[in-house]
Scaffold this active site. Structure first.
Site, PDB file in Angstrom:
ATOM      1  NE  ARG A  95      -7.270  -3.871   1.984  1.00  0.00           N
ATOM      2  CZ  ARG A  95      -8.363  -4.373   2.311  1.00  0.00           C
ATOM      3  NH1 ARG A  95      -9.449  -3.763   2.496  1.00  0.00           N
ATOM      4  NH2 ARG A  95      -8.207  -5.577   2.868  1.00  0.00           N
TER       5      ARG A  95
ATOM      6  CB  SER B  12      11.682  -9.820  -7.561  1.00  0.00           C
ATOM      7  OG  SER B  12      13.195  -9.660  -7.918  1.00  0.00           O
TER       8      SER B  12
ATOM      9  CB  ILE C 131      12.007  -7.012 -20.094  1.00  0.00           C
ATOM     10  CG1 ILE C 131      11.315  -6.011 -21.162  1.00  0.00           C
ATOM     11  CG2 ILE C 131      13.014  -6.751 -19.383  1.00  0.00           C
ATOM     12  CD1 ILE C 131      10.971  -4.878 -20.378  1.00  0.00           C
TER      13      ILE C 131
ATOM     14  CB  CYS D 243      -0.760  -0.020   1.238  1.00  0.00           C
ATOM     15  SG  CYS D 243      -1.921  -1.511   1.419  1.00  0.00           S
TER      16      CYS D 243
ATOM     17  CB  ILE E 204      -2.037  -8.308  -1.098  1.00  0.00           C
ATOM     18  CG1 ILE E 204      -1.370  -7.210  -2.036  1.00  0.00           C
ATOM     19  CG2 ILE E 204      -1.299  -9.564  -1.262  1.00  0.00           C
ATOM     20  CD1 ILE E 204      -1.636  -7.302  -3.445  1.00  0.00           C
TER      21      ILE E 204
END
Length: 643
Positions: A51, A372, A299, A2, A54
C-alpha cells in the site's frame, strides 16, 4: 496507488503465506506504507498487497479488502476518480461504508451491478485481482487506457499474477524461460507490446480488458479468454458543429472537471512541467483552481538542443508555481543506467526512461502524487510526424516506387554503391550504411496500407533479422489490424495505432515504472474517458491547421499562458544518448557489446552489431536508437544471470 500479486494453485503448498509475503516484498517500492495478504485454501487462491497511502490513510483503506457482505475480496492498484459520485449513488441504494476509500466503493459497485457493468462505470487508472467467493471466480482487470500494469500466466501448476514481473518470480513454480520471439518487436519499437512479455507463458493484460478463471476447475496451462469491457473505436465517431472556440470551451470544461477530480489527495500533490503544451495546460488549470502555489518539477540537460527546463521555468514563473528543476549530467545517467533493468523488469528501451526516473526521484522528495500531461499528442494530433506521414503515404507512388524497383533488382552491395556514386550527400558514407538505409526504404515502400506504412516508418530497425538470429516477425495480437469504425488512410489511422500501442506499451509503462520505483503516484488528467471520447470525435481539420496540431488544446492553453512562451518547435522528451554512448556510457556499452559476449549468447549476429557500434563510436553515423534496444536487452539479461 499500490502493488499487488497473487496465485491460484492446482496443488497444495505448505508455505503459502510465506510465498505471498515474498511476492509482496518484491514490489515494496510500489507500496511502502503497508502490507497485507489474504489466503483461501478452499479456493486455492492467495492475494498479496503493498500500500502507498493516498486516499483514506486509516486502517479502512488497507488491502486486500473484503466487501461488506464478504462475497468479494480485492487487491487493487490505482485510483478511481469518480468514486465520490458512485458512492452517493450506492448509498442511495442502501450501501454502507466504513471508510472513505475508492477501494470500498469499487467493492460495493461489484456487489450492486456485477463485475463487467461496474467496470464500464469506473473512471480512473486501475488494475486489480478480484475473488468472487460466491461464484468461485477470479477476475483480473485493467483500466481503459492501460495506465496501470497487470501481468499473468501459468507457470507449472500455478496461475501467477501481479503488478510487476519481479513479484511473479518469487513463486516456487516460476520457470522464467525467455521468449526470443518477442525480440524483433523490441528492436523495432523499444518495447514488447501487449499481450506478450519477455517470458514464455506470461502475458500483459491489454488495456480495457479482463479475464475470468473458474476456481473450481483450474487446469495448468488453461487458456484465459481476454474480454473487452470498453472499445476505444466507439470514440472515433466524428462530431460536427464545433468551431475552434466552442471546442476549446468544451475541452476546458472537461479538463477542469478531470483535474479537479485528480487533485483529490490526502497527501502532498504536485505536477510535472516540461514547458510544452500538454503539461503547461494541466498546470495552468491546476494553478487556477488552487489556493496556493502548485508544486511543479522539471528536468533539463546541458547539451544544446535537449534542454526544455528553461521553457518550463518561464511557464512556471508566469503561472506563479513553486518550481523545482534538476539538470542531468552524463555521470548521473551513467550511475542510473545499470539499475534500469531492475526498474523496468523486462527489456524496455525508450531512452527517455532516464530523465523520467530522475524527475520522479526528485519529485518524490517533495510530494507523493504528481499530475502529468501525457496523452495530449495522441488525442489531439500533436505529433509532428502525423501530417508528414500522411503526405508521404499519399505521394508514395513515384520516387519511392522507382527506388524500390531499382534497389530490389540489384544485388545489395551493388545498389548501395550505385547510390553512393549518384547521390552527392551519400558519398561520405560506407557501403554498409547505405545498404542499411536501402533496407529501411524497401521495408517502408512495401507497406500495403497507411497503418502498416506508419508502423514500418517508426520502426527503429527496418528488419530485425539484420542483427537478430532466428528473427521471425512479431505478431501484434489485438493491435495488428485497424479496428472496424476507424477511418482508413487518415490521421485517425495514425492516432488509433499510437493509442493502442505506443501510449500504453511505451509512454504509460515508462511513467508507471519510473514513478513507482520512487513510490510516487502519477495521474494523467487527459486520459479521462470523457476527454478521450471528446478528443477523438473532433474533425481532423479542427485539430490540425497549417501542418500544426493540437489547435483545440492550444486554444485552451492560451487562456492561461501567453503564446510567446509556448509557440516553438516541438522537442519531446529526448535525451542525448548518442553523445553519452561515446562518452560516459561508452565503457558500460562496450562491456555489453563485447565480441566474445555476443558470440557466447547466440542471440545476435555479432559482426553486424559490432560494425554498428564501431560506426557509432567513430561519429560517422548515429546508431544510438538501434543500439539502445540491444543494450537494454543485454543489460536485462546480465541482471537476470546475476540474480
Amino acid at each position: 496507488m499500490c502493488g499487488f500479486a497473487g496465485f491460484v494453485s492446482t496443488k497444495p503448498f505448505s508455505d503459502d503465506e510465506h510465498v505471498l509475503e515474498q511476492m509482496g516484498r518484491a514490489i515494496e517500492h510500489r507500496g511502502p506504507d503497508g502490507a497485507g495478504i489474504w489466503l483461501d485454501h478452499s479456493l486455492s487462491v492467495g492475494l498479496s498487497h503493498r500500500r502507498l497511502s493516498i486516499i483514506d490513510l486509516s486502517k479502512f483503506g488497507a488491502q486486500p479488502m473484503a466487501s461488506e457482505s464478504g462475497r468479494f475480496v480485492i487487491a487493487f492498484n490505482g485510483e478511481i476518480y469518480n468514486f465520490r459520485l458512485l458512492r452517493k449513488e450506492l448509498e442511495a441504494k442502501g450501501a454502507i461504508f466504513r471508510g472513505h476509500s475508492d477501494t470500498e466503493v469499487m467493492l460495493a459497485a461489484f456487489e450492486a451491478w456485477g463485475v463487467e457493468p461496474a467496470l464500464q462505470r469506473l473512471s480512473g487508472m486501475f488494475a486489480f485481482a478480484l475473488v468472487d467467493k460466491r461464484f468461485r471466480k477470479l477476475y483480473l482487470a485493467r483500466d481503459r487506457m492501460g495506465e496501470k500494469p497487470l501481468y499473468y500466466g501459468w507457470q507449472g501448476e500455478s496461475l501467477l499474477f501481479g503488478s510487476e514481473l519481479r513479484a511473479l518470480r518469487q513463486h516456487p513454480d516460476w520457470q522464467g524461460a525467455i521468449d526470443t520471439s518477442v525480440l524483433p518487436a523490441l528492436l523495432r519499437h523499444n518495447v514488447i507490446p501487449a499481450p506478450r512479455t519477455i517470458y514464455q507463458g506470461i502475458c500483459k493484460l491489454p488495456q480495457a480488458s479482463y479475464v475470468c478463471l473458474e476456481l473450481d476447475h483450474p487446469q495448468s496451462g488453461q487458456l484465459l479468454e481476454t474480454k473487452r469491457y470498453w472499445k476505444l473505436e466507439t470514440c472515433f465517431e466524428e462530431r460536427s458543429g464545433f468551431t475552434l472556440e466552442s471546442a476549446a470551451d468544451e475541452l476546458e470544461r472537461l479538463l477542469k472537471q478531470s483535474i479537479s477530480d485528480q487533485m483529490v489527495s490526502d497527501v502532498p500533490l504536485g505536477a510535472f512541467l516540461s514547458g510544452g503544451i500538454d503539461s503547461s495546460t494541466v498546470v495552468g488549470i491546476m494553478q487556477s483552481m488552487a489556493s496556493q502555489p502548485v508544486r511543479t518539477f522539471s528536468i533539463g540537460f546541458r547539451e544544446e538542443g535537449f534542454n526544455e527546463a528553461e521553457h518550463a521555468g518561464a511557464v512556471a514563473k508566469h503561472l506563479g508555481t513553486d518550481h523545482t528543476e534538476l539538470y542531468v549530467t552524463e555521470q548521473e545517467a551513467r550511475d542510473l543506467v545499470p539499475n534500469i533493468p531492475v526498474i523496468y523488469d523486462e527489456p524496455f528501451a525508450d531512452s527517455s526512461q532516464i530523465p523520467t526516473f530522475l524527475v520522479s526521484q526528485m519529485t518524490r522528495k517533495h510530494v507523493t502524487v504528481a499530475l502529468s500531461g501525457d496523452g495530449g499528442d495522441e488525442l489531439f494530433c500533436g505529433y509532428t510526424r502525423y501530417p508528414g506521414m500522411l503526405n508521404a503515404w499519399n505521394s508514395r507512388s513515384s520516387a519511392v516506387g522507382r527506388l524500390k524497383r531499382v534497389a530490389a533488382s540489384l544485388p545489395s552491395g551493388l545498389s548501395a554503391r550505385l547510390v553512393r556514386a549518384l547521390v552527392h550527400s551519400q558519398r561520405h558514407r560506407s557501403v554498409e550504411a547505405i545498404q542499411y538505409q536501402l533496407c529501411r526504404i524497401r521495408s517502408i515502400a512495401g507497406a500495403s496500407d497507411l497503418s502498416e506504412f506508419y508502423r514500418r516508418s517508426v520502426s527503429l530497425w527496418p528488419d530485425p533479422a539484420i542483427a537478430l538470429k532466428a528473427a521471425g516477425e512479431y505478431g501484434y495480437g489485438l493491435n495488428s489490424t485497424l479496428a472496424e469504425g476507424i477511418p482508413e488512410n487518415t490521421l485517425k489511422t495514425l492516432m488509433w495505432r499510437d493509442l493502442n500501442w505506443y501510449l500504453p506499451d511505451d509512454i504509460l509503462t515508462k511513467v508507471d515504472r519510473a514513478a513507482m520505483a520512487c513510490s510516487l503516484e502519477t495521474r494523467i488528467p487527459m486520459l479521462a474517458p470523457e476527454i478521450v471520447s471528446f478528443a477523438l470525435g473532433l474533425p481532423d481539420s479542427l485539430n490540425l491547421q497549417g501542418g500544426v496540431g493540437k489547435q483545440v488544446l492550444r486554444s485552451v492553453l492560451y487562456r492561461y499562458v501567453p503564446r510567446n512562451l509556448i509557440d516553438r518547435p516541438k522537442q519531446g522528451f529526448a535525451v542525448p544518448v548518442a553523445a553519452w554512448l561515446r562518452g560516459a556510457l561508452r565503457e558500460w556499452a562496450e562491456e555489453l557489446l563485447a565480441e566474445h559476449r555476443l558470440a557466447q549468447q547466440a542471440y545476435w549476429h555479432t559482426g553486424m552489431v559490432r560494425w554498428m557500434w564501431k560506426e557509432h563510436l567513430s561519429g560517422r553515423e548515429d546508431y544510438s536508437f538501434e543500439l539502445w534496444g540491444i543494450l537494454m536487452f543485454q543489460a536485462w539479461l546480465s541482471e537476470c544471470q546475476r540474480g
